[in-house]
Design a protein around this motif. Sequence first.
Motif, PDB file in Angstrom:
ATOM      1  N   MET A  56      45.975  57.953  30.701  1.00  0.00           N
ATOM      2  CA  MET A  56      45.764  56.508  30.688  1.00  0.00           C
ATOM      3  C   MET A  56      45.146  56.089  32.014  1.00  0.00           C
ATOM      4  N   SER A  57      44.085  55.301  31.968  1.00  0.00           N
ATOM      5  CA  SER A  57      43.418  54.877  33.194  1.00  0.00           C
ATOM      6  C   SER A  57      44.137  53.678  33.815  1.00  0.00           C
ATOM      7  N   LYS A  58      43.915  53.520  35.106  1.00  0.00           N
ATOM      8  CA  LYS A  58      44.523  52.398  35.825  1.00  0.00           C
ATOM      9  C   LYS A  58      43.808  51.099  35.465  1.00  0.00           C
ATOM     10  N   PRO A  59      44.517  49.961  35.491  1.00  0.00           N
ATOM     11  CA  PRO A  59      43.836  48.678  35.338  1.00  0.00           C
ATOM     12  C   PRO A  59      42.952  48.437  36.570  1.00  0.00           C
ATOM     13  N   THR A  60      41.874  47.721  36.385  1.00  0.00           N
ATOM     14  CA  THR A  60      40.898  47.512  37.452  1.00  0.00           C
ATOM     15  C   THR A  60      40.946  46.074  37.972  1.00  0.00           C
ATOM     16  N   PHE A  61      40.461  45.883  39.198  1.00  0.00           N
ATOM     17  CA  PHE A  61      40.398  44.525  39.743  1.00  0.00           C
ATOM     18  C   PHE A  61      39.254  44.372  40.729  1.00  0.00           C
ATOM     19  N   THR A  62      38.855  43.117  40.883  1.00  0.00           N
ATOM     20  CA  THR A  62      37.853  42.686  41.851  1.00  0.00           C
ATOM     21  C   THR A  62      38.463  41.542  42.639  1.00  0.00           C
ATOM     22  N   SER A  63      38.122  41.445  43.917  1.00  0.00           N
ATOM     23  CA  SER A  63      38.593  40.304  44.703  1.00  0.00           C
ATOM     24  C   SER A  63      37.409  39.541  45.293  1.00  0.00           C
ATOM     25  N   LEU A  64      37.550  38.224  45.274  1.00  0.00           N
ATOM     26  CA  LEU A  64      36.602  37.330  45.925  1.00  0.00           C
ATOM     27  C   LEU A  64      37.341  36.662  47.071  1.00  0.00           C
ATOM     28  N   PHE A  65      36.639  36.247  48.113  1.00  0.00           N
ATOM     29  CA  PHE A  65      37.290  35.693  49.308  1.00  0.00           C
ATOM     30  C   PHE A  65      38.284  36.746  49.807  1.00  0.00           C
ATOM     31  N   SER A  66      37.831  37.964  49.963  1.00  0.00           N
ATOM     32  CA  SER A  66      38.699  39.127  50.127  1.00  0.00           C
ATOM     33  C   SER A  66      39.428  39.214  51.460  1.00  0.00           C
ATOM     34  N   GLY A  67      38.927  38.531  52.476  1.00  0.00           N
ATOM     35  CA  GLY A  67      39.593  38.590  53.773  1.00  0.00           C
ATOM     36  C   GLY A  67      39.686  40.019  54.275  1.00  0.00           C
ATOM     37  N   ILE A  68      40.824  40.367  54.844  1.00  0.00           N
ATOM     38  CA  ILE A  68      41.003  41.728  55.370  1.00  0.00           C
ATOM     39  C   ILE A  68      41.560  42.672  54.316  1.00  0.00           C
ATOM     40  N   PHE A 100      28.710  41.398  38.527  1.00  0.00           N
ATOM     41  CA  PHE A 100      30.014  41.976  38.837  1.00  0.00           C
ATOM     42  C   PHE A 100      30.411  42.956  37.742  1.00  0.00           C
ATOM     43  N   GLU A 101      31.130  43.992  38.131  1.00  0.00           N
ATOM     44  CA  GLU A 101      31.683  44.906  37.134  1.00  0.00           C
ATOM     45  C   GLU A 101      32.731  44.160  36.307  1.00  0.00           C
ATOM     46  N   LYS A 102      32.857  44.526  35.054  1.00  0.00           N
ATOM     47  CA  LYS A 102      33.916  43.946  34.232  1.00  0.00           C
ATOM     48  C   LYS A 102      35.225  44.618  34.628  1.00  0.00           C
ATOM     49  N   VAL A 103      36.233  43.791  34.889  1.00  0.00           N
ATOM     50  CA  VAL A 103      37.525  44.303  35.351  1.00  0.00           C
ATOM     51  C   VAL A 103      38.656  43.653  34.561  1.00  0.00           C
ATOM     52  N   ASP A 104      39.846  44.201  34.732  1.00  0.00           N
ATOM     53  CA  ASP A 104      41.024  43.642  34.069  1.00  0.00           C
ATOM     54  C   ASP A 104      41.565  42.415  34.792  1.00  0.00           C
ATOM     55  N   TRP A 105      41.378  42.372  36.113  1.00  0.00           N
ATOM     56  CA  TRP A 105      41.936  41.275  36.901  1.00  0.00           C
ATOM     57  C   TRP A 105      40.930  40.846  37.961  1.00  0.00           C
ATOM     58  N   LEU A 106      40.667  39.540  38.039  1.00  0.00           N
ATOM     59  CA  LEU A 106      39.819  38.965  39.079  1.00  0.00           C
ATOM     60  C   LEU A 106      40.711  38.148  39.996  1.00  0.00           C
ATOM     61  N   HIS A 107      40.782  38.532  41.257  1.00  0.00           N
ATOM     62  CA  HIS A 107      41.592  37.791  42.232  1.00  0.00           C
ATOM     63  C   HIS A 107      40.639  36.974  43.089  1.00  0.00           C
ATOM     64  N   ALA A 108      40.827  35.670  43.094  1.00  0.00           N
ATOM     65  CA  ALA A 108      39.974  34.777  43.890  1.00  0.00           C
ATOM     66  C   ALA A 108      40.859  33.752  44.575  1.00  0.00           C
TER      67      ALA A 108
END
Length: 73
Positions: free
Chosen positions: A1-13, A61-69
């Motif tokens: 089973m693959s891991k869920p994926t994510f992208t972050s915007l305003f990523s900071g450190i 952007f790549e399609k991901v499971d979670w977008l953190h912004a």
Amino acid sequence: MSKPTFTSLFSGIGGADLGAIAAGFEHCQALEFDPKIAELFKANIGDVFVQNILDANPFKFEKVDWLHASPVC
């Protein structure tokens, strides 16, 4: 089973990114406006796009499971 994926915007450190990685997510991409802060992100996690969010094309952007912004307050 693959891991869920994510992208972050305003990523900071990369604090939220490190938390997501620790929770089992696979980091796909990040975007940070400030080049100095992006250098810290690179040291903590790796590659990050350095640009203004208004100049970014969300269709590239790549399609991901979670977008953190979470923009700076």
